[in-house]
Design a protein around this motif. Structure first.
Motif, PDB file in Angstrom:
ATOM      1  N   ASN A  86      87.547  30.205 -51.557  1.00  0.00           N
ATOM      2  CA  ASN A  86      86.252  30.542 -52.049  1.00  0.00           C
ATOM      3  C   ASN A  86      86.160  30.305 -53.691  1.00  0.00           C
ATOM      4  O   ASN A  86      85.122  29.679 -54.168  1.00  0.00           O
ATOM      5  N   PHE A  87      87.229  30.582 -54.484  1.00  0.00           N
ATOM      6  CA  PHE A  87      87.333  30.405 -55.761  1.00  0.00           C
ATOM      7  C   PHE A  87      87.114  28.623 -56.069  1.00  0.00           C
ATOM      8  O   PHE A  87      86.433  28.364 -56.901  1.00  0.00           O
ATOM      9  N   LEU A  88      87.902  27.941 -55.279  1.00  0.00           N
ATOM     10  CA  LEU A  88      87.645  26.466 -55.286  1.00  0.00           C
ATOM     11  C   LEU A  88      86.298  26.190 -55.176  1.00  0.00           C
ATOM     12  O   LEU A  88      85.709  24.981 -55.860  1.00  0.00           O
ATOM     13  N   ALA A  89      85.365  26.665 -54.213  1.00  0.00           N
ATOM     14  CA  ALA A  89      84.217  26.278 -53.823  1.00  0.00           C
ATOM     15  C   ALA A  89      83.395  26.583 -55.133  1.00  0.00           C
ATOM     16  O   ALA A  89      82.485  25.611 -55.394  1.00  0.00           O
ATOM     17  N   TYR A  90      83.586  27.611 -55.663  1.00  0.00           N
ATOM     18  CA  TYR A  90      82.711  28.072 -57.039  1.00  0.00           C
ATOM     19  C   TYR A  90      83.067  26.772 -58.038  1.00  0.00           C
ATOM     20  O   TYR A  90      82.165  26.137 -58.663  1.00  0.00           O
ATOM     21  N   GLY A  91      84.272  26.401 -58.044  1.00  0.00           N
ATOM     22  CA  GLY A  91      84.715  25.475 -58.910  1.00  0.00           C
ATOM     23  C   GLY A  91      84.200  24.249 -58.782  1.00  0.00           C
ATOM     24  O   GLY A  91      83.535  23.262 -59.734  1.00  0.00           O
ATOM     25  N   VAL A  92      84.227  23.654 -57.434  1.00  0.00           N
ATOM     26  CA  VAL A  92      83.421  22.380 -56.928  1.00  0.00           C
ATOM     27  C   VAL A  92      82.151  22.476 -57.356  1.00  0.00           C
ATOM     28  O   VAL A  92      81.557  21.447 -57.794  1.00  0.00           O
ATOM     29  N   ALA A  93      81.065  23.529 -57.025  1.00  0.00           N
ATOM     30  CA  ALA A  93      79.886  23.590 -57.134  1.00  0.00           C
ATOM     31  C   ALA A  93      79.705  23.408 -58.870  1.00  0.00           C
ATOM     32  O   ALA A  93      78.761  22.607 -59.032  1.00  0.00           O
ATOM     33  N   ALA A  94      80.465  24.057 -59.617  1.00  0.00           N
ATOM     34  CA  ALA A  94      80.198  23.866 -61.023  1.00  0.00           C
ATOM     35  C   ALA A  94      80.631  22.300 -61.634  1.00  0.00           C
ATOM     36  O   ALA A  94      79.834  21.939 -62.215  1.00  0.00           O
ATOM     37  N   ALA A  95      81.642  21.772 -61.169  1.00  0.00           N
ATOM     38  CA  ALA A  95      82.201  20.532 -61.628  1.00  0.00           C
ATOM     39  C   ALA A  95      81.065  19.474 -60.847  1.00  0.00           C
ATOM     40  O   ALA A  95      80.838  18.478 -61.561  1.00  0.00           O
ATOM     41  N   SER A  96      80.411  19.827 -59.769  1.00  0.00           N
ATOM     42  CA  SER A  96      79.447  18.884 -59.131  1.00  0.00           C
ATOM     43  C   SER A  96      78.094  18.928 -60.101  1.00  0.00           C
ATOM     44  O   SER A  96      77.548  17.849 -60.108  1.00  0.00           O
ATOM     45  N   VAL A  97      77.825  19.938 -60.820  1.00  0.00           N
ATOM     46  CA  VAL A  97      76.682  20.077 -61.455  1.00  0.00           C
ATOM     47  C   VAL A  97      76.846  19.320 -62.832  1.00  0.00           C
ATOM     48  O   VAL A  97      75.956  18.414 -63.462  1.00  0.00           O
ATOM     49  N   ILE A  98      78.042  19.421 -63.360  1.00  0.00           N
ATOM     50  CA  ILE A  98      78.546  18.706 -64.369  1.00  0.00           C
ATOM     51  C   ILE A  98      78.453  17.038 -64.131  1.00  0.00           C
ATOM     52  O   ILE A  98      78.041  16.606 -65.213  1.00  0.00           O
ATOM     53  N   SER A  99      78.957  16.745 -63.226  1.00  0.00           N
ATOM     54  CA  SER A  99      78.732  15.478 -63.023  1.00  0.00           C
ATOM     55  C   SER A  99      77.340  14.957 -63.011  1.00  0.00           C
ATOM     56  O   SER A  99      76.983  13.834 -63.385  1.00  0.00           O
ATOM     57  N   LEU A 100      76.569  15.603 -62.444  1.00  0.00           N
ATOM     58  CA  LEU A 100      75.067  15.509 -62.130  1.00  0.00           C
ATOM     59  C   LEU A 100      74.612  15.313 -63.525  1.00  0.00           C
ATOM     60  O   LEU A 100      73.891  14.409 -63.773  1.00  0.00           O
ATOM     61  N   TRP A 101      74.952  16.258 -64.188  1.00  0.00           N
ATOM     62  CA  TRP A 101      74.342  16.196 -65.738  1.00  0.00           C
ATOM     63  C   TRP A 101      74.819  14.906 -66.506  1.00  0.00           C
ATOM     64  O   TRP A 101      74.036  14.433 -67.366  1.00  0.00           O
ATOM     65  N   ARG A 102      76.002  14.579 -66.507  1.00  0.00           N
ATOM     66  CA  ARG A 102      76.598  13.428 -67.092  1.00  0.00           C
ATOM     67  C   ARG A 102      76.431  12.058 -66.359  1.00  0.00           C
ATOM     68  O   ARG A 102      77.046  11.072 -66.799  1.00  0.00           O
ATOM     69  N   GLY A 103      75.751  12.182 -65.330  1.00  0.00           N
ATOM     70  CA  GLY A 103      75.159  10.775 -64.910  1.00  0.00           C
ATOM     71  C   GLY A 103      75.848  10.497 -63.469  1.00  0.00           C
ATOM     72  O   GLY A 103      75.751   9.253 -63.161  1.00  0.00           O
ATOM     73  N   GLY A 104      76.529  11.347 -63.020  1.00  0.00           N
ATOM     74  CA  GLY A 104      77.194  10.956 -61.446  1.00  0.00           C
ATOM     75  C   GLY A 104      78.396  10.677 -61.295  1.00  0.00           C
ATOM     76  O   GLY A 104      78.740  10.225 -60.287  1.00  0.00           O
ATOM     77  N   GLY A 105      79.300  10.348 -62.595  1.00  0.00           N
ATOM     78  CA  GLY A 105      80.535   9.993 -62.197  1.00  0.00           C
ATOM     79  C   GLY A 105      81.623  11.336 -61.981  1.00  0.00           C
ATOM     80  O   GLY A 105      80.834  12.382 -61.856  1.00  0.00           O
ATOM     81  N   GLU A 106      82.875  11.000 -61.761  1.00  0.00           N
ATOM     82  CA  GLU A 106      83.601  11.841 -61.126  1.00  0.00           C
ATOM     83  C   GLU A 106      83.886  13.072 -62.215  1.00  0.00           C
ATOM     84  O   GLU A 106      84.104  12.693 -63.548  1.00  0.00           O
ATOM     85  N   ALA A 107      83.817  14.311 -62.177  1.00  0.00           N
ATOM     86  CA  ALA A 107      84.008  15.265 -62.892  1.00  0.00           C
ATOM     87  C   ALA A 107      85.204  16.045 -62.566  1.00  0.00           C
ATOM     88  O   ALA A 107      85.629  16.231 -61.265  1.00  0.00           O
ATOM     89  N   ASP A 108      85.927  16.666 -63.642  1.00  0.00           N
ATOM     90  CA  ASP A 108      87.348  17.238 -63.446  1.00  0.00           C
ATOM     91  C   ASP A 108      87.080  18.771 -63.336  1.00  0.00           C
ATOM     92  O   ASP A 108      86.134  19.643 -63.696  1.00  0.00           O
ATOM     93  N   LEU A 109      87.921  19.169 -62.108  1.00  0.00           N
ATOM     94  CA  LEU A 109      87.831  20.699 -61.892  1.00  0.00           C
ATOM     95  C   LEU A 109      89.438  21.113 -62.196  1.00  0.00           C
ATOM     96  O   LEU A 109      90.318  20.474 -61.489  1.00  0.00           O
ATOM     97  N   TRP A 110      89.543  21.782 -63.117  1.00  0.00           N
ATOM     98  CA  TRP A 110      91.082  22.245 -63.653  1.00  0.00           C
ATOM     99  C   TRP A 110      91.383  23.447 -62.938  1.00  0.00           C
ATOM    100  O   TRP A 110      90.737  24.468 -62.958  1.00  0.00           O
ATOM    101  N   ILE A 111      92.583  23.490 -62.220  1.00  0.00           N
ATOM    102  CA  ILE A 111      92.995  24.504 -61.574  1.00  0.00           C
ATOM    103  C   ILE A 111      94.381  25.193 -62.298  1.00  0.00           C
ATOM    104  O   ILE A 111      95.510  24.716 -61.766  1.00  0.00           O
TER     105      ILE A 111
END
Length: 435
Positions: free
Chosen positions: A224-249
């Motif tokens: 569940n925690f990872l899903a939160y992080g993936v959602a947040a990172a995917s939004v950052i990716s969208l904001w920054r033009g669609g490239g891969e975004a980092d999720l640090w664990i």
């Protein structure tokens, strides 16, 4: 087998219902009929703060994670034949189930590795939708994505605090992602306020609720925690033009591996929340469904002592490190116990770093714990493991917790971090008067 059926609206829940089924409303708010659960009502509000709608695949990942958390919570292990491994069949509506069909088997296997249960995921259409743009536009306070270039899980524990400090020290700007239970939010907020820079934050509580009993083992909470992080990172990716975004664990390598201390703790009885094999499987699934997110544990080759030592000379860190929480029993007791395995590793890390540990522990003197048959189980297991580590094949031991990466350097680094972690425990316990 227990069947857990998920619904978008409470009106969709059948009446009468089979006594063998559990029904749950996803993102449901308000009072539910007796015997019907709900989960995720806070997430609709929380995700609307991103400023634009989540990708459907990211929201489906959240929905899957909530469903897994609900099943893990509402179905007791006591009902399983061995009082541990449950047989769970989840019927989950998604926005785009076809995208997830090719990875269902891989996801079921990853969840079995994580929790020790047998999972069957039955995916259907017409799943819950993310907040609409009209809902988002009415928000008065949005997460400022221009101030974030990556996402970082932030539990308020010592490792996540170090992870955030490391990223900031590297010039990164993390969006901190918290699974924020009511008690957790207090110390999480305290740490966030004292970070060197102002960081944006996404925090929510899945809050599974129903009128029945709940299982407290919660082996799937990291999914569940990872899903939160993936959602947040995917939004950052969208904001920054669609490239891969980092999720640090951020999780020290010793705890991430968590090899069984004794044969009794073998397999899923040792938690695998950030084990490299589990994270690798989730990474493959995330990429397969087209989510541009790269999962990384930056502390995977460091012991907790190494991690603390790097920051020990910083006065602010020294003051705040003792306010972080590592204890597995903290939520039940309101104070860190000082004697569970996470507490022992935490205490050993302060000792190894030469940093005074100002953490209040319920069991401060471990000599008293060793003499108490009711509380000494973890301490005795650690002592046995220390003795075993003197002549045991360490790589074979680490492999008992799960597969290691095929890369030779990665494998060697994981074995080394476990060896050094055991040495830290040994040094601390000897200094504490424990033979």
């Amino acid at each position: 087998m227990t069947r857990i059926v998920f619904h978008v609206h409470v009106d969709d829940v059948p009446d009468p219902r089979s006594a063998n089924d559990v029904h749950v409303v996803l993102y449901g708010a308000g009072r539910m009929p007796d015997g019907v659960g709900r989960i995720g009502y806070q997430l609709m509000d929380a995700t609307s703060r991103f400023g634009f709608g989540l990708r459907s695949k990211a929201f489906d990942f959240l929905t899957l994670a909530l469903a897994v958390t609900a099943a893990d919570t509402f179905v007791s292990r006591n009902g399983a034949p061995d009082r541990w491994s449950r047989d769970l069949e989840l019927h989950i509506p998604l926005i785009d189930p076809g995208r997830w069909m090719p990875v269902v088997g891989k996801l079921e296997a990853a969840l079995r590795f994580l929790s020790g249960d047998r999972w069957t995921l039955v995916l259907g259409p017409d799943g819950p939708l993310p907040p609409s743009q009209s809902v988002v536009s009415r928000r008065r306070r949005l997460i400022d994505l221009s101030r974030a270039d990556c996402a970082c899980l932030f539990s308020g524990g010592l490792d996540s605090y170090v992870g955030a400090l490391d990223l900031i020290g590297q010039g990164r700007r993390p969006l901190l992602v918290s699974h924020s239970y009511p008690k957790d939010s207090q110390y999480q907020n305290r740490l966030v306020r004292r970070l060197p820079i102002v960081c944006e934050r996404f925090a929510a509580n899945a809050h599974p609720t129903w009128s029945g009993g709940s299982d407290v083992s919660m082996r799937t909470r990291s999914f569940n925690f990872l899903a939160y992080g993936v959602a947040a990172a995917s939004v950052i990716s969208l904001w920054r033009g669609g490239g891969e975004a980092d999720l640090w664990i951020p999780e020290n390598g010793h705890i991430a591996l968590n090899p069984p201390l004794t044969p009794r703790r073998f397999g899923a009885h040792s938690t695998r929340t950030t084990h490299p094999f589990f994270l690798s499987e989730i990474q493959d699934i995330v990429r397969a469904v087209g989510l541009p997110v790269r999962l990384t544990n930056p502390l995977r080759h460091q012991t907790k002592g190494t991690m603390v030592r790097r920051h020990a000379s910083d006065a602010t860190f020294s003051a705040l490190a003792a306010t972080t929480v590592s204890c597995g029993k903290w939520k039940r007791e309101g104070v860190q116990c000082g004697r569970c395995v996470p507490c022992l590793i935490r205490r050993a890390s302060f000792f190894a770093a030469g940093l005074p540990d100002g953490t209040p522990y319920r069991a401060d003197d471990l000599r008293n714990v060793l003499g108490d048959e009711n509380t000494r189980d973890d301490l005795v297991s650690v002592l046995r493991a220390i003795r075993r580590s003197e002549d045991y094949d360490m790589e074979a031991w680490v492999l008992q917790a799960g597969p290691l990466p095929s890369d030779a350097e990665e494998r060697s680094a994981y074995v080394d971090v476990f060896r050094h972690g055991m040495k830290e425990l040994q040094g601390f316990l000897r200094a504490s008067g424990i033979p």
